[in-house]
Enzyme design. Structure first.
Site, PDB file in Angstrom:
ATOM      1  N   GLY A   1      15.203  10.050 -20.952  1.00 47.81           N
ATOM      2  CA  GLY A   1      15.864  10.268 -22.236  1.00 47.81           C
ATOM      3  C   GLY A   1      17.315  10.707 -22.071  1.00 47.81           C
ATOM      4  O   GLY A   1      18.188  10.275 -22.823  1.00 47.81           O
ATOM      5  N   THR A   2      17.571  11.554 -21.102  1.00 46.14           N
ATOM      6  CA  THR A   2      18.940  12.051 -20.908  1.00 46.14           C
ATOM      7  C   THR A   2      19.876  10.886 -20.600  1.00 46.14           C
ATOM      8  O   THR A   2      20.958  10.766 -21.185  1.00 46.14           O
ATOM      9  CB  THR A   2      18.964  13.078 -19.758  1.00 46.14           C
ATOM     10  OG1 THR A   2      18.144  14.191 -20.132  1.00 46.14           O
ATOM     11  CG2 THR A   2      20.380  13.559 -19.471  1.00 46.14           C
TER      12      THR A   2
ATOM     13  N   ASN B   1      13.666  18.713 -31.135  1.00 45.06           N
ATOM     14  CA  ASN B   1      12.718  19.166 -30.115  1.00 45.06           C
ATOM     15  C   ASN B   1      12.337  20.627 -30.248  1.00 45.06           C
ATOM     16  O   ASN B   1      11.280  21.031 -29.761  1.00 45.06           O
ATOM     17  CB  ASN B   1      13.286  18.903 -28.713  1.00 45.06           C
ATOM     18  CG  ASN B   1      14.721  19.352 -28.560  1.00 45.06           C
ATOM     19  OD1 ASN B   1      15.598  18.947 -29.318  1.00 45.06           O
ATOM     20  ND2 ASN B   1      14.971  20.201 -27.594  1.00 45.06           N
TER      21      ASN B   1
ATOM     22  N   GLN C   1      11.601  12.848 -29.113  1.00 42.41           N
ATOM     23  CA  GLN C   1      10.473  13.621 -29.645  1.00 42.41           C
ATOM     24  C   GLN C   1       9.722  12.864 -30.747  1.00 42.41           C
ATOM     25  O   GLN C   1       8.534  13.078 -30.951  1.00 42.41           O
ATOM     26  CB  GLN C   1      10.948  14.977 -30.190  1.00 42.41           C
ATOM     27  CG  GLN C   1      11.466  15.927 -29.123  1.00 42.41           C
ATOM     28  CD  GLN C   1      10.390  16.382 -28.143  1.00 42.41           C
ATOM     29  OE1 GLN C   1       9.188  16.333 -28.430  1.00 42.41           O
ATOM     30  NE2 GLN C   1      10.807  16.839 -26.968  1.00 42.41           N
TER      31      GLN C   1
ATOM     32  N   SER D   1      11.981   8.525 -24.048  1.00 45.19           N
ATOM     33  CA  SER D   1      11.674   9.009 -22.697  1.00 45.19           C
ATOM     34  C   SER D   1      10.175   8.874 -22.436  1.00 45.19           C
ATOM     35  O   SER D   1       9.367   9.244 -23.288  1.00 45.19           O
ATOM     36  CB  SER D   1      12.076  10.485 -22.605  1.00 45.19           C
ATOM     37  OG  SER D   1      11.624  11.041 -21.395  1.00 45.19           O
TER      38      SER D   1
ATOM     39  N   HIS E   1       8.082  10.462 -20.291  1.00 45.76           N
ATOM     40  CA  HIS E   1       7.181  11.584 -19.974  1.00 45.76           C
ATOM     41  C   HIS E   1       6.767  12.416 -21.178  1.00 45.76           C
ATOM     42  O   HIS E   1       5.914  13.296 -21.067  1.00 45.76           O
ATOM     43  CB  HIS E   1       7.771  12.463 -18.856  1.00 45.76           C
ATOM     44  CG  HIS E   1       8.938  13.322 -19.251  1.00 45.76           C
ATOM     45  ND1 HIS E   1       8.784  14.660 -19.506  1.00 45.76           N
ATOM     46  CD2 HIS E   1      10.252  13.046 -19.404  1.00 45.76           C
ATOM     47  CE1 HIS E   1       9.982  15.178 -19.785  1.00 45.76           C
ATOM     48  NE2 HIS E   1      10.882  14.219 -19.735  1.00 45.76           N
TER      49      HIS E   1
ATOM     50  N   THR F   1      18.184  -0.817  -8.836  1.00 43.50           N
ATOM     51  CA  THR F   1      16.881  -1.489  -8.837  1.00 43.50           C
ATOM     52  C   THR F   1      15.949  -0.802  -9.838  1.00 43.50           C
ATOM     53  O   THR F   1      15.774   0.410  -9.790  1.00 43.50           O
ATOM     54  CB  THR F   1      16.264  -1.453  -7.426  1.00 43.50           C
ATOM     55  OG1 THR F   1      17.194  -2.088  -6.542  1.00 43.50           O
ATOM     56  CG2 THR F   1      14.931  -2.162  -7.371  1.00 43.50           C
TER      57      THR F   1
ATOM     58  N   CYS G   1      15.078  23.642 -21.177  1.00 42.05           N
ATOM     59  CA  CYS G   1      16.327  24.031 -20.504  1.00 42.05           C
ATOM     60  C   CYS G   1      16.678  25.477 -20.841  1.00 42.05           C
ATOM     61  O   CYS G   1      17.190  26.215 -20.012  1.00 42.05           O
ATOM     62  CB  CYS G   1      17.480  23.152 -20.960  1.00 42.05           C
ATOM     63  SG  CYS G   1      16.993  21.451 -21.153  1.00 42.05           S
TER      64      CYS G   1
HETATM   65  N1  PLP Z   1      16.236  14.351 -26.132  1.00 42.77           N
HETATM   66  C1  PLP Z   1      15.296  15.183 -26.633  1.00 42.77           C
HETATM   67  C2  PLP Z   1      15.200  15.387 -28.105  1.00 42.77           C
HETATM   68  C3  PLP Z   1      14.430  15.833 -25.755  1.00 42.77           C
HETATM   69  O1  PLP Z   1      13.503  16.670 -26.247  1.00 42.77           O
HETATM   70  C4  PLP Z   1      14.555  15.600 -24.359  1.00 42.77           C
HETATM   71  C5  PLP Z   1      13.682  16.311 -23.398  1.00 42.77           C
HETATM   72  O2  PLP Z   1      13.350  17.455 -23.572  1.00 42.77           O
HETATM   73  C6  PLP Z   1      15.548  14.717 -23.905  1.00 42.77           C
HETATM   74  C7  PLP Z   1      16.369  14.107 -24.826  1.00 42.77           C
HETATM   75  C8  PLP Z   1      15.718  14.413 -22.451  1.00 42.77           C
HETATM   76  O3  PLP Z   1      14.746  13.530 -21.959  1.00 42.77           O
HETATM   77  P1  PLP Z   1      14.430  13.466 -20.388  1.00 42.77           P
HETATM   78  O4  PLP Z   1      13.668  14.709 -20.049  1.00 42.77           O
HETATM   79  O5  PLP Z   1      13.628  12.215 -20.224  1.00 42.77           O
HETATM   80  O6  PLP Z   1      15.738  13.373 -19.673  1.00 42.77           O
END
Ligand code: PLP
Length: 380
Positions: free
Chosen positions: A69-70, A150, A178, A198, A200, A236, A324
């Site tokens: 996601g990041t 989130n 989310q 994302s 996971h 890759t 975080c």
């Molecule tokens: N965006 C939101 C709203 C999230 O809750 C998170 C993860 O906590 C992310 C982005 C980041 O995703 P990833 O952990 O896959 O980098």
């Protein structure tokens, strides 16, 4: 142990692991290789891309696999803004975005001279469509507004925001990390041009995600190299994880209509019990427009970290709101943006459920919350 931190991460689903297994073993090729071993892997990757595209109502070529996601958020915000600089340098976002969006926007402000407008949110974290519309300008090259938060679970009215963005001719990106699995994700339905997911958070492994971005939107790549993903993200591809993510997304999409209603009802019972039995407890976020899987509170006069420890001693694993921020003494920027005083923001606790959560589990969790807050308040 009762794991109520599914917004942080989820275990890999068995169906997902089984779908991935052949691509970790027999079909192990590099999808860019021009021989049969590589072509078999490329076919698997293309299948994953098509299946994801079908869920989102886009073309397969509009799906860019990322490391999560990041990276998807970084690619959307920086990639679209950098590709559009000749048209303008104004960005619109909200004060409650995940750091992946907020820090990307800040990077563009600091290093590339972008001007940033944050649309205000109300005390529940909602954006009024007319406030959003009034921030859009001829030089606005991108708006990025998360589908659901989130920390507090508030869901935005993306359809209304998307309509405003479209009539102003501004591309709209949404962080749906989310929201995925809880609300339908079609780009047309939501009225967005780009959407991040994302793996996971959905029962796929960590380290895989995607950005779906309409072909007409210009996108400057951030990772340069061999030109994979149509030159938009070199490196890759993680073929097995991409197949896992497609499988997880399809399963969640099929289950969503039933799961969302059932879990939302359990969530509301849990919230009501906590508010009735914990003196001073307040719900954070919107009572109605919220993700089925998130119940978030502040317990003024306590310490969020102390409540988390007490809960864990009683077998309930939860979070202060964002993985975080956990363990840090800084109050959450999201809760401050809602207007909560810092000392109250520091008492936040978030419970996040999977679709498999049961009434008995939430009964146990509610009792643990009542006992834990009482224990911490007694200590104070
Ligand atoms: N965006 C939101 C709203 C999230 O809750 C998170 C993860 O906590 C992310 C982005 C980041 O995703 P990833 O952990 O896959 O980098």
């Amino acid at each position: 142990m009762l794991y109520l931190d599914n917004a942080a991460t989820t275990p890999v689903r068995r169906e997902v692991l089984e779908a991935m297994w052949p691509y970790l073993t027999g079909t192990f090729g590099n999808p860019s290789s021009h021989h049969t071993v590589g072509e078999a892997a490329a076919a698997g990757l293309q299948d994953a891309r098509r299946r994801i595209a079908r869920v989102l109502g886009v073309r397969a070529g509009d799906v860019v696999f990322t490391s999560g996601g990041t990276e998807a958020d970084n690619l959307a915000v920086k990639g679209i803004a950098l590709a559009s600089m000749s048209r303008g340098r104004h960005l619109v976002t909200s004060p409650i975005e995940h750091e992946a969006v907020a820090e990307s926007v800040d990077y563009l402000r600091r290093l590339h001279g972008f001007e940033v407008t944050e649309v205000p949110v109300d005390r529940a974290g909602r954006i009024a469509p007319e406030d959003f519309a009034s921030t859009l300008r001829p030089d606005t090259v991108l708006a990025s507004i998360m589908a659901a938060n989130n920390e507090i679970g508030t869901v935005q009215d993306l359809t209304a925001l998307g309509a405003a963005a479209r009539s102003a001719g501004v591309p709209l990106h949404t962080d749906a990390v989310q929201a995925a699995g809880w609300i339908p994700l079609g780009l047309d339905r939501l009225g967005v041009d780009a959407l991040s997911v994302s793996g996971h958070k959905l029962g796929a492994p960590k380290g895989i995600g995607f950005l779906a971005v309409r072909g007409a939107i210009p996108l400057e790549p951030l990772v340069h190299g061999g030109g994979q993903e149509r030159g938009r993200r070199s490196g890759t591809e993680n073929v097995a994880a991409a197949i896992g993510l497609a499988t997880a997304l399809e399963l969640a999409t099929a289950e969503q209509p039933e799961a969302a209603g059932r879990v939302a009802a359990l969530r509301d019972e849990f919230i009501a019990r906590v508010l009735q039995n914990v003196p001073g407890a307040q719900l954070t976020g919107d009572p109605g427009h919220r993700l089925p899987g998130i119940a978030s509170f502040v317990f003024p006069g306590t310490s969020g970290e102390a409540v988390l420890l007490e809960l864990e001693r009683r077998g309930v694993v939860s979070s202060s709101g964002s993985a975080c921020a956990a363990g840090s003494d800084e109050p959450s920027a999201v809760l401050l943006a809602l207007g909560l005083p810092p000392e109250v923001a520091q008492t936040a606790v978030r419970f996040s459920f999977s679709a498999a959560v049961t009434a008995a589990e939430l009964d146990q969790a509610a009792s643990a919350v009542v006992a834990s807050v009482a224990a911490v308040a007694g200590l104070g």
